[in-house]
Design a protein around this motif. Sequence first.
Motif, PDB file in Angstrom:
ATOM      1  N   LYS A 106      21.766  26.544  37.396  1.00  0.00           N
ATOM      2  CA  LYS A 106      21.090  27.418  36.430  1.00  0.00           C
ATOM      3  C   LYS A 106      20.691  26.655  35.172  1.00  0.00           C
ATOM      4  N   LYS A 107      21.520  25.712  34.750  1.00  0.00           N
ATOM      5  CA  LYS A 107      21.194  24.906  33.563  1.00  0.00           C
ATOM      6  C   LYS A 107      19.917  24.107  33.810  1.00  0.00           C
ATOM      7  N   TYR A 108      19.860  23.443  34.952  1.00  0.00           N
ATOM      8  CA  TYR A 108      18.658  22.667  35.276  1.00  0.00           C
ATOM      9  C   TYR A 108      17.477  23.580  35.587  1.00  0.00           C
ATOM     10  N   GLY A 109      17.784  24.751  36.133  1.00  0.00           N
ATOM     11  CA  GLY A 109      16.728  25.742  36.378  1.00  0.00           C
ATOM     12  C   GLY A 109      16.049  26.179  35.087  1.00  0.00           C
ATOM     13  N   ARG A 110      16.844  26.332  34.012  1.00  0.00           N
ATOM     14  CA  ARG A 110      16.258  26.679  32.713  1.00  0.00           C
ATOM     15  C   ARG A 110      15.390  25.529  32.196  1.00  0.00           C
ATOM     16  N   LYS A 111      15.896  24.307  32.336  1.00  0.00           N
ATOM     17  CA  LYS A 111      15.141  23.144  31.856  1.00  0.00           C
ATOM     18  C   LYS A 111      13.832  22.976  32.621  1.00  0.00           C
ATOM     19  N   LEU A 112      13.866  23.253  33.918  1.00  0.00           N
ATOM     20  CA  LEU A 112      12.681  23.107  34.761  1.00  0.00           C
ATOM     21  C   LEU A 112      11.846  24.392  34.818  1.00  0.00           C
ATOM     22  N   ASN A 113      12.265  25.385  34.046  1.00  0.00           N
ATOM     23  CA  ASN A 113      11.550  26.650  33.928  1.00  0.00           C
ATOM     24  C   ASN A 113      11.415  27.384  35.266  1.00  0.00           C
ATOM     25  N   PHE A 114      12.529  27.462  36.005  1.00  0.00           N
ATOM     26  CA  PHE A 114      12.541  28.196  37.269  1.00  0.00           C
ATOM     27  C   PHE A 114      12.161  29.662  37.072  1.00  0.00           C
ATOM     28  N   LEU A 117       8.550  29.802  37.475  1.00  0.00           N
ATOM     29  CA  LEU A 117       8.161  29.444  38.844  1.00  0.00           C
ATOM     30  C   LEU A 117       8.484  30.536  39.855  1.00  0.00           C
TER      31      LEU A 117
END
Length: 162
Positions: A106-114, A117
């Motif tokens: 979820k942390k990386y999902g926020r950074k990658l703007n999931f 997407l």
Amino acid sequence: MQNSKLRYVALGDCVTLGAPLQQQNAYPERVAKAMGWQVTNYGHTMSSTREGLQYFKKPDVQSADVLSIQYGILDSWQTFKGAPFVLYYPDTKWRKFLRKIVKKIKKYGRKLNFHALFGTRNVVPVEEYIANIQYMIEHSQAQYILLPEIYPNQDLSREPRI
């Protein structure tokens, strides 16, 4: 409803549990003390209605005279569609490990703007939230069922999805 023989069970999230300095003196304990009831507080931090269903399976919950159900904060959190979820109760080493992985996703999902997407959804979809609460109400043997508001204040801007 004042009766010292009534058993009151409180199900809910961190608000039911109480802040660290308020635990054992949160609203369930205060209500029980004022009414002369026995109380068991199953409030648990990071609980959704999914955990509530797990607590509801306990025999002392289903047979309570008074039951309060107060969930919604975690249920209404926004996450990206398809985001995994790991129950917090009952807790195990395996679930703790999986939650760490989910938090990283979820942390990386926020950074990658999931969210942009894949779109967003509540942690617990509204339909499931309602069904979970209805299940607990319909299957409880309680004489009285209390449904406290999530936030004990009138500031609805804090979390409009609740």
